[in-house]
Design an enzyme around this catalytic site. Structure first.
Site, PDB file in Angstrom:
ATOM      1  N   ARG A   1      11.221   5.602   3.048  1.00 54.71           N
ATOM      2  CA  ARG A   1      11.527   7.032   2.973  1.00 54.71           C
ATOM      3  C   ARG A   1      12.271   7.527   4.209  1.00 54.71           C
ATOM      4  NH1 ARG A   1       5.845   9.220   2.214  1.00 54.71           N
ATOM      5  NH2 ARG A   1       6.875  11.245   2.361  1.00 54.71           N
TER       6      ARG A   1
ATOM      7  N   ASP B   1       2.195   5.139  -0.318  1.00 54.30           N
ATOM      8  CA  ASP B   1       1.712   6.415   0.207  1.00 54.30           C
ATOM      9  C   ASP B   1       1.435   7.408  -0.917  1.00 54.30           C
ATOM     10  OD1 ASP B   1       2.022   5.460   2.804  1.00 54.30           O
ATOM     11  OD2 ASP B   1       4.042   6.280   3.013  1.00 54.30           O
TER      12      ASP B   1
ATOM     13  N   ARG C   1       0.849  -1.196   0.000  1.00 60.44           N
ATOM     14  CA  ARG C   1       0.000   0.000   0.000  1.00 60.44           C
ATOM     15  C   ARG C   1       0.885   1.246   0.000  1.00 60.44           C
ATOM     16  NH1 ARG C   1      -5.105   0.112   3.765  1.00 60.44           N
ATOM     17  NH2 ARG C   1      -3.544   0.680   5.297  1.00 60.44           N
TER      18      ARG C   1
END
Length: 264
Positions: A196, A49, A47
């Protein structure tokens, strides 16, 4: 049925459906439901972002046996917006689960420290960094993060979810052609914002603000590290998801569903 797909995440609020927001899942489910004339619910391997791209995303859905699998990608191409495409659709065993059967996910993060910034044609998938980056130092720091750890310092915790992951690859390579640095990141799974956050920590090392040992030292924390800046979403792309052979799909899904601890 398995779907292999890709998308430019720039104009999407991530994968998961959200009220009054344009999401990849929402667009795909609505389009599939329209084309097949029945409700379709997708399960996805990762999933992503808001703003994150994908060239190797995988999803599955239960579809009627009468669905014309071979014609589906072309039919979807006529109905989908240009920033999302289904590359292939195929029937898979009933034990296939795009999320729980996956063995590992592979991401790439692109960043350039060129004085002029990102190339105009790659500005939507490449981070422009304003200071020179030492790739050797970044790789030395990355090596200390490999293996199975509790990555809670690099994750946004979700209720009831473990943050223990096995980081299998974290390597940065500077292209000789254009100087762009690509981080190759692979793990059995990732928790929310983990990739990230790892890149954000390595960028701090690369520009000299933090030492090589600093990212690895954060693995001893029992909560999210306040000093880690999450790198911008647009430099990140999900490029591949690996699955076991058909006969091992069920066992893999069962193992993945178990809440993992470091002792296990």
């Amino acid at each position: 049925m398995r779907f292999d797909l890709g998308y430019d995440g720039t104009e999407f609020s991530g994968w998961a459906r959200q009220p009054s927001r344009r999401t990849v899942c929402g667009v795909l489910e609505d389009t599939l439901s329209m084309v097949l004339r029945e409700d379709v619910v997708l399960t996805v391997a990762g999933r992503t972002d808001a703003g994150v791209h994908a060239s190797g995303q995988v999803a599955h859905a239960d579809l009627p046996s009468t669905a014309d699998v071979d014609a589906l990608p072309k039919r979807l191409a006529r109905a989908l917006p240009s920033d999302v495409r289904v590359f292939a659709a195929r029937v898979v065993p009933g034990a296939f689960d795009a999320r729980f059967s996956a063995m590992r996910r592979h991401y790439e993060y692109r960043v350039t420290d060129a004085p002029f910034g990102a190339h105009p044609l790659r500005r939507l998938d490449t981070l422009a960094w304003p200071r020179p980056l030492d790739v050797s130092a970044m790789n030395a720091a990355a090596a200390l993060l490999l293996g199975e750890h509790d990555f809670c310092a690099f994750c946004k915790r979700r209720e009831g979810a473990t943050t223990i992951r096995e980081l299998q690859r974290l390597e940065l390579v500077r292209s000789e052609a254009d100087g762009v640095i690509t981080a190759f990141v692979s793990a059995d799974a990732f928790c929310h914002s983990m990739v990230r956050s790892l890149i954000g920590a390595l960028l701090a090392v690369g520009e000299g603000r933090k030492g090589v040992e600093w990212p690895g030292s954060l693995l001893s924390l029992h909560g999210r590290a306040s000093g880690v800046t999450v790198a911008p979403a647009h430099g990140l792309s999900l490029v591949r998801v690996d699955f076991p052979e058909d006969g091992e799909l069920g066992a893999r899904a069962e193992a993945t569903r178990k809440v993992r601890t470091l002792s296990s």
